[in-house]
Design a protein around this motif. Structure first.
Motif, PDB file in Angstrom:
ATOM      1  N   ILE A  67      -4.898   2.109  -7.855  1.00 16.71           N
ATOM      2  CA  ILE A  67      -4.810   0.713  -7.401  1.00 16.71           C
ATOM      3  C   ILE A  67      -5.101   0.691  -5.902  1.00 16.71           C
ATOM      4  O   ILE A  67      -4.343   1.246  -5.108  1.00 16.71           O
ATOM      5  CB  ILE A  67      -3.431   0.112  -7.689  1.00 16.71           C
ATOM      6  N   LYS A  68      -6.180   0.068  -5.518  1.00 15.35           N
ATOM      7  CA  LYS A  68      -6.598   0.024  -4.125  1.00 15.35           C
ATOM      8  C   LYS A  68      -6.132  -1.281  -3.477  1.00 15.35           C
ATOM      9  O   LYS A  68      -5.879  -2.277  -4.150  1.00 15.35           O
ATOM     10  CB  LYS A  68      -8.117   0.144  -4.018  1.00 15.35           C
ATOM     11  N   THR A  69      -6.043  -1.263  -2.166  1.00 15.58           N
ATOM     12  CA  THR A  69      -5.650  -2.460  -1.415  1.00 15.58           C
ATOM     13  C   THR A  69      -6.570  -2.640  -0.218  1.00 15.58           C
ATOM     14  O   THR A  69      -7.009  -1.662   0.397  1.00 15.58           O
ATOM     15  CB  THR A  69      -4.197  -2.363  -0.908  1.00 15.58           C
ATOM     16  N   THR A  70      -6.862  -3.895   0.083  1.00 15.25           N
ATOM     17  CA  THR A  70      -7.699  -4.227   1.246  1.00 15.25           C
ATOM     18  C   THR A  70      -7.110  -5.452   1.924  1.00 15.25           C
ATOM     19  O   THR A  70      -6.722  -6.408   1.249  1.00 15.25           O
ATOM     20  CB  THR A  70      -9.151  -4.525   0.827  1.00 15.25           C
ATOM     21  N   CYS A  71      -7.056  -5.429   3.246  1.00 16.61           N
ATOM     22  CA  CYS A  71      -6.571  -6.574   4.022  1.00 16.61           C
ATOM     23  C   CYS A  71      -7.682  -7.017   4.968  1.00 16.61           C
ATOM     24  O   CYS A  71      -8.223  -6.214   5.722  1.00 16.61           O
ATOM     25  CB  CYS A  71      -5.322  -6.196   4.812  1.00 16.61           C
ATOM     26  N   MET A  85     -16.582  -7.837   1.360  1.00 14.28           N
ATOM     27  CA  MET A  85     -17.116  -7.173   0.169  1.00 14.28           C
ATOM     28  C   MET A  85     -17.374  -5.697   0.432  1.00 14.28           C
ATOM     29  O   MET A  85     -17.107  -4.840  -0.432  1.00 14.28           O
ATOM     30  CB  MET A  85     -18.397  -7.862  -0.280  1.00 14.28           C
ATOM     31  N   GLU A  86     -17.876  -5.384   1.613  1.00 15.38           N
ATOM     32  CA  GLU A  86     -18.073  -3.972   1.965  1.00 15.38           C
ATOM     33  C   GLU A  86     -16.726  -3.240   1.944  1.00 15.38           C
ATOM     34  O   GLU A  86     -16.635  -2.101   1.456  1.00 15.38           O
ATOM     35  CB  GLU A  86     -18.716  -3.865   3.347  1.00 15.38           C
ATOM     36  N   GLY A  87     -15.686  -3.893   2.438  1.00 16.22           N
ATOM     37  CA  GLY A  87     -14.357  -3.288   2.433  1.00 16.22           C
ATOM     38  C   GLY A  87     -13.826  -3.066   1.033  1.00 16.22           C
ATOM     39  O   GLY A  87     -13.219  -2.026   0.737  1.00 16.22           O
ATOM     40  N   ILE A  88     -14.050  -4.029   0.154  1.00 23.03           N
ATOM     41  CA  ILE A  88     -13.583  -3.894  -1.228  1.00 23.03           C
ATOM     42  C   ILE A  88     -14.354  -2.790  -1.949  1.00 23.03           C
ATOM     43  O   ILE A  88     -13.768  -1.925  -2.608  1.00 23.03           O
ATOM     44  CB  ILE A  88     -13.738  -5.233  -1.976  1.00 23.03           C
ATOM     45  N   LEU A  89     -15.666  -2.813  -1.818  1.00 27.33           N
ATOM     46  CA  LEU A  89     -16.507  -1.867  -2.561  1.00 27.33           C
ATOM     47  C   LEU A  89     -16.344  -0.433  -2.070  1.00 27.33           C
ATOM     48  O   LEU A  89     -16.627   0.515  -2.812  1.00 27.33           O
ATOM     49  CB  LEU A  89     -17.973  -2.287  -2.457  1.00 27.33           C
ATOM     50  N   THR A  90     -15.898  -0.253  -0.823  1.00 26.61           N
ATOM     51  CA  THR A  90     -15.683   1.097  -0.289  1.00 26.61           C
ATOM     52  C   THR A  90     -14.198   1.420  -0.119  1.00 26.61           C
ATOM     53  O   THR A  90     -13.836   2.417   0.499  1.00 26.61           O
ATOM     54  CB  THR A  90     -16.412   1.263   1.062  1.00 26.61           C
ATOM     55  N   ASN A  91     -13.337   0.553  -0.670  1.00 22.33           N
ATOM     56  CA  ASN A  91     -11.879   0.776  -0.665  1.00 22.33           C
ATOM     57  C   ASN A  91     -11.291   0.935   0.738  1.00 22.33           C
ATOM     58  O   ASN A  91     -10.416   1.777   0.967  1.00 22.33           O
ATOM     59  CB  ASN A  91     -11.520   2.001  -1.520  1.00 22.33           C
ATOM     60  N   THR A 106       0.828  -1.203   0.000  1.00 15.22           N
ATOM     61  CA  THR A 106       0.000   0.000   0.000  1.00 15.22           C
ATOM     62  C   THR A 106       0.863   1.254   0.000  1.00 15.22           C
ATOM     63  O   THR A 106       0.625   2.205  -0.758  1.00 15.22           O
ATOM     64  CB  THR A 106      -0.936   0.010   1.221  1.00 15.22           C
ATOM     65  N   GLU A 107       1.890   1.247   0.835  1.00  9.50           N
ATOM     66  CA  GLU A 107       2.796   2.396   0.923  1.00  9.50           C
ATOM     67  C   GLU A 107       3.556   2.592  -0.379  1.00  9.50           C
ATOM     68  O   GLU A 107       3.717   3.724  -0.867  1.00  9.50           O
ATOM     69  CB  GLU A 107       3.771   2.183   2.087  1.00  9.50           C
ATOM     70  N   GLU A 108       4.027   1.503  -0.962  1.00 17.11           N
ATOM     71  CA  GLU A 108       4.813   1.604  -2.196  1.00 17.11           C
ATOM     72  C   GLU A 108       3.967   2.132  -3.348  1.00 17.11           C
ATOM     73  O   GLU A 108       4.424   2.987  -4.125  1.00 17.11           O
ATOM     74  CB  GLU A 108       5.392   0.238  -2.550  1.00 17.11           C
TER      75      GLU A 108
END
Length: 299
Positions: A211-215, A247-253, A200-202
């Motif tokens: 480009i979004k990231t979710t963990c 899915m909520e995390g992905i859809l709201t980044n 994410t930092e890079e």
């Protein structure tokens, strides 16, 4: 800039961030569309991976499903097709870098550019460190973290060229909190959380804001991988509630998704409480599960 102006900028950013978070409590969060996106999910033949595939299928995504279990991944693919999605299923052993790279090349040449990568495949051995066999340690690291790196290296270049994509890391609460008889597993999941944060930092440093990231970091899930889990202060999660949060995390980044969300408080307390108080708190939680203890085998 001089130090005084730097401090003012920091304080202004801090206040703005808190105000923004407060406003978001009352304003509905905009959810992005994943219709038409090519989504690759590892470990899609069972559990969280399978349920995540169903959710993307309902949202008209195109799917590429990987799993080591042929029967499982084909069952998932059939259900996704019934839901109206276009699906391709692959048998891939995510502990083998060569298989990952080979399958990735096939996907890119025959299907298209993956724009959402869900690194979900994972394995676990519940045992004390000396009872955990060498090959079990290796496999946990190969699947739980190295596979994330290989898949990301395979599909990230196109995402970077397009400045568009989403990389999902399915980690665990064990990537933030430790428990006995899961030393190797916790280590691999700490690595997965670190991978997510560093990536994410890079991407931010490189200016790839598209480009979004979710963990995802859940506690015990009722998937059968851990036998007879229990805790006094919580519950064993059902797959559906974990995937709903994911899915909520992905859809709201969202960058970090804790299930349950009160893990954020626990994480803060772990940094504030003295070690003796934390030891008492851990005894109160009374986390239990079946584990191999005292076998002392390394073969």
């Amino acid at each position: 800039m001089n130090p005084f102006l730097d401090l003012l900028l920091f304080l202004a950013t801090l206040i703005y961030s808190y105000l923004e978070a407060f406003v978001k409590l009352f304003v509905p969060v905009k959810r992005k569309s994943v219709s038409g996106e090519l989504v690759l999910i590892t470990g899609a033949g069972h559990g969280v991976g399978r349920a995540t595939a169903f959710e993307f299928a309902k949202r008209q995504s195109r799917l590429v499903l990987w799993d080591i279990n042929k029967h499982g991944v084909e069952e998932t693919a059939a259900e996704c097709e019934r839901l109206g999605a276009t699906v391709e299923a692959f048998v891939v052993d995510c502990s083998k870098r060569e298989e990952i790279y080979s399958a990735a090349e096939k996907v890119k040449k025959e299907i298209g550019d993956v724009s959402i990568l869900v690194n979900n495949a994972g394995v676990i051995t519940a045992a004390d460190l000396l009872s955990t066999q060498d090959h079990q340690v290796e496999r946990m690291f190969e699947v739980n973290i190295l596979a994330h790196i290989w898949t990301t290296r395979a599909f990230l270049p196109t995402m970077m060229n397009n400045n568009h994509g989403h990389i999902v890391t399915v980690a665990s609460a064990a990537g933030h909190f430790v428990t006995s008889f899961m030393v190797a597993y916790c280590s691999s999941k700490f690595a997965a959380v670190g991978f997510h944060k560093a990536l994410t930092e890079e991407l931010s440093t490189l200016g790839k804001d598209g480009i979004k990231t979710t963990c995802l970091c859940p506690v015990f899930i009722n998937t059968g991988f851990v036998k007879n889990p229990s805790t006094r202060l919580g519950k064993v999660l059902e797959i559906e509630e974990v995937v709903e949060a994911l899915m909520e995390g992905i859809l709201t980044n969202q960058k970090m998704v804790f299930v349950p969300s009160n893990q954020r408080v626990a994480l803060l307390l772990e940094r504030l409480f003295p070690e003796r108080a934390l030891a008492v708190l851990k005894k109160l939680t009374d986390v239990k599960f079946d584990a191999v203890i005292g076998q002392r085998s390394t073969q």
